[in-house]
Write an enzyme that holds these catalytic residues in place. Structure first.
Site, PDB file in Angstrom:
ATOM      1  N   THR A  22      10.976  -6.968 -11.506  1.00 53.66           N
ATOM      2  CA  THR A  22      10.414  -8.651 -11.552  1.00 53.66           C
ATOM      3  C   THR A  22       9.452  -8.660 -10.588  1.00 53.66           C
ATOM      4  O   THR A  22       9.713  -8.129  -9.417  1.00 53.66           O
ATOM      5  CB  THR A  22      11.617  -9.392 -11.438  1.00 53.66           C
ATOM      6  OG1 THR A  22      12.632  -9.560 -12.619  1.00 53.66           O
ATOM      7  CG2 THR A  22      10.821 -10.886 -11.597  1.00 53.66           C
ATOM      8  N   CYS A  52       2.163   1.253  11.175  1.00 56.60           N
ATOM      9  CA  CYS A  52       3.143   1.776  10.111  1.00 56.60           C
ATOM     10  C   CYS A  52       4.056   2.829  11.015  1.00 56.60           C
ATOM     11  O   CYS A  52       5.348   3.163  10.769  1.00 56.60           O
ATOM     12  CB  CYS A  52       2.877   2.350   8.961  1.00 56.60           C
ATOM     13  SG  CYS A  52       1.996   1.080   7.960  1.00 56.60           S
ATOM     14  N   GLY A  92       0.724  -1.447   0.080  1.00 57.22           N
ATOM     15  CA  GLY A  92      -0.118  -0.008  -0.141  1.00 57.22           C
ATOM     16  C   GLY A  92       0.751   1.332  -0.164  1.00 57.22           C
ATOM     17  O   GLY A  92       0.675   2.316  -0.638  1.00 57.22           O
ATOM     18  N   ASN A 132      -7.610   4.246   8.869  1.00 56.23           N
ATOM     19  CA  ASN A 132      -6.828   3.057   9.637  1.00 56.23           C
ATOM     20  C   ASN A 132      -6.816   3.064  11.193  1.00 56.23           C
ATOM     21  O   ASN A 132      -6.581   2.040  11.908  1.00 56.23           O
ATOM     22  CB  ASN A 132      -5.444   2.586   9.093  1.00 56.23           C
ATOM     23  CG  ASN A 132      -4.557   4.301   9.308  1.00 56.23           C
ATOM     24  OD1 ASN A 132      -5.074   4.964   8.993  1.00 56.23           O
ATOM     25  ND2 ASN A 132      -3.438   4.113   9.719  1.00 56.23           N
ATOM     26  N   GLN A 170      -7.911   0.012   3.965  1.00 55.98           N
ATOM     27  CA  GLN A 170      -8.531  -0.493   5.205  1.00 55.98           C
ATOM     28  C   GLN A 170      -9.861  -0.896   4.746  1.00 55.98           C
ATOM     29  O   GLN A 170     -10.545  -1.959   5.534  1.00 55.98           O
ATOM     30  CB  GLN A 170      -8.659   0.556   6.177  1.00 55.98           C
ATOM     31  CG  GLN A 170      -7.097   0.738   6.976  1.00 55.98           C
ATOM     32  CD  GLN A 170      -6.644  -0.479   7.707  1.00 55.98           C
ATOM     33  OE1 GLN A 170      -7.476  -1.345   8.069  1.00 55.98           O
ATOM     34  NE2 GLN A 170      -5.282  -0.510   7.849  1.00 55.98           N
TER      35      GLN A 170
END
Length: 387
Positions: A234, A326, A70, A148, A176
């Site tokens: 990748t 976070c 996110g 959140n 969320q």
């Protein structure tokens, strides 16, 4: 007893998602950019996951761009729009995720103007606030779908209607909300939308940015041109396949799962009241629960330090958090609660309890009993120290 009430931080992956990832690691490990059969098999698996994620939000598969999570998707949305302009104006909200706020602060250093809308005490911003902040040079409005920390659900569809035919892009962080309430990009009227796999029972390390057809944003990573040249590198194939599996399962299960988390949350709040706990308050919307995520509960306990309470609860077998995971460990009060203008005691004593579909009413009652016991003990210790 171990009770997990931190589902806004991360969720347990579905067993089916783990199995899908394991199969990819074992049997389908080719590079999806390869032109040989191994590459084609991997590409097909990734394309299937892209369709699954797109279906969760009512999008076209070609509008889904996989990222590392996110945070990267939020950065790509904000910085990607700004990358097409030398200067301009952006509107966001003071209680956004730090991935949005820090991107906006960076852009301010580059000469962009940013308006940070202030929410009311329940955590809501209004369409009228957005309308009043619009300028001729406004490029982007970025308002999260659901917060959140306090679970408030913002009026994104109404903001989308406001911005129609104005030449202003609308981004929403739905990390969320996806999998907990209806999320449809067409009904919301958004141009970009952020998703994160590990918030909806998929693996960590993978997310997605929905970008509506015709919206042109600048890449932030450069290399081999993967993800239609918007996000080089990748692809995380096991993560993407696990994300796709989780998205498909969530699409079919979310109403029942939301109801389960809602019932457990409400039971905990009822039990605290039944036990007779005093001097605590719900932060965020506490009247109209339909305007709040079904599994979200943010509580402040007068006379209790949040960090100490969380340690005591963990020792008692209950896992919760004080703020966004976070930013946990920063030592600072939640920027979300600060933006609401709450009293100091509510800032320093707030904990977040977030329920998932696996949580039961019995777990809620046990958690409430642990909270009741620890809050009362900490209060008695504080009173004893004062005496």
């Amino acid at each position: 007893m171990r009770i997990y009430l931190d589902n806004s931080a991360t969720t347990r992956p579905y067993p089916e998602a783990v199995a899908a990832m394991t199969e990819v690691l074992r049997d389908n490990w080719g590079n999806p950019s390869g032109i040989h059969s191994f590459g084609r098999d991997a590409f097909d698996a990734m394309a299937g996951a892209r369709r699954q994620v797109a279906a969760l939000i009512g999008a076209d598969a070609a509008e889904i761009y996989f990222t590392s999570g996110g945070t990267e998707a939020d950065n790509l949305a904000v910085l990607g729009v700004a990358g097409r302009f030398a200067r301009g104006h952006i509107i966001t909200c003071a209680i956004e995720h730090s991935a949005i706020l820090n991107s906006c602060r960076y852009l301010e250093q580059q000469g962009f103007d940013v308006t940070y809308l202030r929410p009311d005490m329940a955590g809501f911003i209004s369409v009228q606030q957005v309308a009043a902040a619009l300028r001729p040079d406004t490029l982007l409005v970025s308002i999260m779908h659901a917060n959140n920390e306090i679970g408030t659900i913002q009026p994104i569809a109404e903001i989308g209607q406001l911005l129609q035919n104005r030449g202003v892009l609308l981004h929403t962080d739905a990390v969320q909300s996806a999998g907990k309430i209806p999320v449809d990009v067409n009904e919301l009227g958004v141009d970009m939308l952020t998703l994160s796999s590990h918030k909806l029972n998929g693996p960590k390390g993978v997310g997605a940015l929905y970008v509506r057809h015709g919206v042109d944003i600048a890449p932030r990573l450069f290399g081999g041109g993967q993800e239609n040249k918007l996000r080089s590198g990748t692809e995380n194939m096991p993560g993407i396949v696990g994300f796709g599996c989780a998205a498909e399962l969530t699409r079919g299960r979310w109403p029942e799962q939301a109801q389960k988390s809602r019932l457990a949350r409400d039971e905990l709040l009822r039990e605290l009241t039944r036990l007779g706990l005093t001097d605590f308050v719900v932060n965020g919307e506490a009247e109209d629960w339909s305007r709040r995520l079904p599994g979200n509960l943010n509580l402040s306990f007068r006379g209790v330090a949040a960090g100490t309470l969380l340690l005591m609860l963990d020792m008692a077998g209950v896992a919760a958090s004080a703020a966004s995971s976070c930013s946990a460990g920063s030592g600072e009060p939640s920027h979300v609660l600060q933006a609401l203008g709450l009293d100091e005691w509510r800032l320093t004593s707030a904990i977040r309890l977030t329920f998932g579909w696996e949580n039961t009413p019995e777990e809620a009652r046990l958690a409430a009993a642990a909270i009741y016991e620890q809050v009362n003990w900490l209060r008695s210790e504080a009173e004893g120290g004062l005496g």
